[in-house]
Design an enzyme around this catalytic site. Structure first.
Site, PDB file in Angstrom:
ATOM      1  N   ASP A  76      28.210  36.379  33.268  1.00 48.78           N
ATOM      2  CA  ASP A  76      28.410  35.505  34.430  1.00 48.78           C
ATOM      3  C   ASP A  76      27.703  34.171  34.217  1.00 48.78           C
ATOM      4  O   ASP A  76      26.831  34.036  33.346  1.00 48.78           O
ATOM      5  CB  ASP A  76      27.914  36.156  35.720  1.00 48.78           C
ATOM      6  CG  ASP A  76      26.415  36.454  35.701  1.00 48.78           C
ATOM      7  OD1 ASP A  76      25.895  36.861  34.640  1.00 48.78           O
ATOM      8  OD2 ASP A  76      25.758  36.289  36.741  1.00 48.78           O
ATOM      9  N   GLU A 134      23.889  38.441  36.469  1.00 47.04           N
ATOM     10  CA  GLU A 134      22.521  38.084  36.073  1.00 47.04           C
ATOM     11  C   GLU A 134      22.006  36.889  36.854  1.00 47.04           C
ATOM     12  O   GLU A 134      20.794  36.747  37.053  1.00 47.04           O
ATOM     13  CB  GLU A 134      22.484  37.785  34.570  1.00 47.04           C
ATOM     14  CG  GLU A 134      21.091  37.683  33.974  1.00 47.04           C
ATOM     15  CD  GLU A 134      20.487  36.276  34.042  1.00 47.04           C
ATOM     16  OE1 GLU A 134      19.272  36.144  33.789  1.00 47.04           O
ATOM     17  OE2 GLU A 134      21.225  35.316  34.340  1.00 47.04           O
TER      18      GLU A 134
END
Length: 364
Positions: A76, A134
């Protein structure tokens, strides 16, 4: 419905693969198309067992080697800021790839994917981890979710997190603690302010303590970690004609990995003695662990190719999650961490190649 991502070509050069990954936007909570593409390209490889939890993909060799290494990276990014699609500036190894995710951290993911496909007979068994969420709240972190629900997927002797380090080795990481320091007041009409107590004015003492604070530099296992205690937010007041009865200063403490969470909290409470202090977020750091034999072997092998010396990781990273599992871990990946999350995020091609070659040589 999410739009399916185009297929990835793991035989492409690293620049092309990095651009392909970045040009599939995957801000946190929107990782599914990219996770699908990664799963689709790894599943046919006969030397890998591919597992999935949500939008986290785990691919591992099962060759019966005496040691296992975990190599991890998140898929991400922070939101796109008009910096996609990517663009290439320059040529060859002197080129730079510009765009969201090039540094944090799809350049590292490209290195992982290329090596996962190429290393069919590594000298160590390898677990490749590509995880989600994350860049958001810790409780959503895909690596943490896998550790809770499938801890056996992450078993290993040593871990490499492909966070950006400018192709150097950064050991461990600082811990982080976020608190709210609450300053009380007494509400009143601003036309009769003398009948109240202004909480925002009272916050001046909190700010003076922060201004006078001298952060420490702490040596841990041969690396020096710089600490920091800073106001990162302030709020107070409910209307422009009301004396505020509360002011809240949000403070972030970045502390050396030699401190426990309890010790970090105790220190912050000492600094703000006399005020209500509420902890809102906390994550322990990770010691470098470079004295571990596998870690020392990794450092020697990588630095023989890249030069330099190990450095501390000042920011918090998921090496701390591996440390909590009893596994030494280092940060090692392409891209300058100073450029992470910036609108002009960009990664040099030579760092992609350097990380690929050094990690590949060590695993081989």
């Amino acid at each position: 419905m999410p739009v399916p991502a185009p297929p990835l070509d793991l035989s492409a050069d690293l620049v092309t693969l990095t651009r392909a990954l970045c040009d599939m936007p995957s801000p946190s909570s929107h990782e599914k198309p990219l996770a699908d593409a990664i799963e689709a390209v790894l599943t046919p490889l006969p030397h890998l067992e591919v597992l999935r939890d949500g939008d986290a993909i785990v691919a591992r060799t099962r060759l019966g080697r005496p040691a296992r290494v975990v190599v991890a990276g998140h898929i991400d990014t922070v939101p796109v800021a008009d910096n996609l699609p990517t663009r290439l500036v320059g040529e060859g190894l002197h080129a730079e790839i510009w765009g969201r995710g090039t540094v944090d951290m799809k350049g590292g993911v490209a290195v992982q994917l290329a090596l996962a496909a190429r290393l069919t007979e590594p000298a160590r068994d390898v677990t490749w981890v590509f995880y989600d969420h994350e860049e958001v709240a810790a409780e959503l972190n895909g690596l943490g979710r896998v550790a809770r629900e499938h801890p056996e997927w992450l078993e290993g002797d040593f871990a490499v997190l492909c966070e950006p380090t400018s192709a150097g080795i950064e050991g461990g990481c600082n811990g982080t603690l976020r608190v709210e320091v609450r300053v009380p007041g007494v509400a009143a009409h601003s036309a009769r302010s003398w009948t109240g107590t202004n909480a925002i004015h009272g916050a001046g003492e909190v700010l003076r303590r922060l201004e006078a604070y001298e952060p420490a530099a702490v040596e841990v296992d041969g690396l020096v970690y710089r600490e920091g205690l800073n106001a990162v937010g302030i709020r107070g007041g409910i209307a422009t004609n009301v004396i505020p009865d509360e002011c809240v200063v949000t403070v972030n403490y970045r502390f050396a990995p030699s401190r426990s969470l309890a010790e970090a909290e105790e220190h912050v409470r000492e600094v703000f003695a006399g005020y209500e202090v509420v902890v809102t977020d906390a994550a322990a750091g990770a010691r470098p662990g470079l004295d571990d034999p596998t870690a020392a072997d990794f450092v020697e092998a990588v630095l023989a190719q890249t030069g330099g010396a190990p450095a501390p990781k000042y920011g918090w990273t998921d090496v701390a999650r591996f440390a909590s599992l009893g596994m030494p871990a280092v940060n090692f990946g392409p891209g300058d961490p100073v450029l992470a999350h910036k609108d002009d995020e960009r990664c040099p091609a030579w760092q992609l190649q350097a990380c690929h070659d050094a990690l590949g040589a060590w695993l081989s």
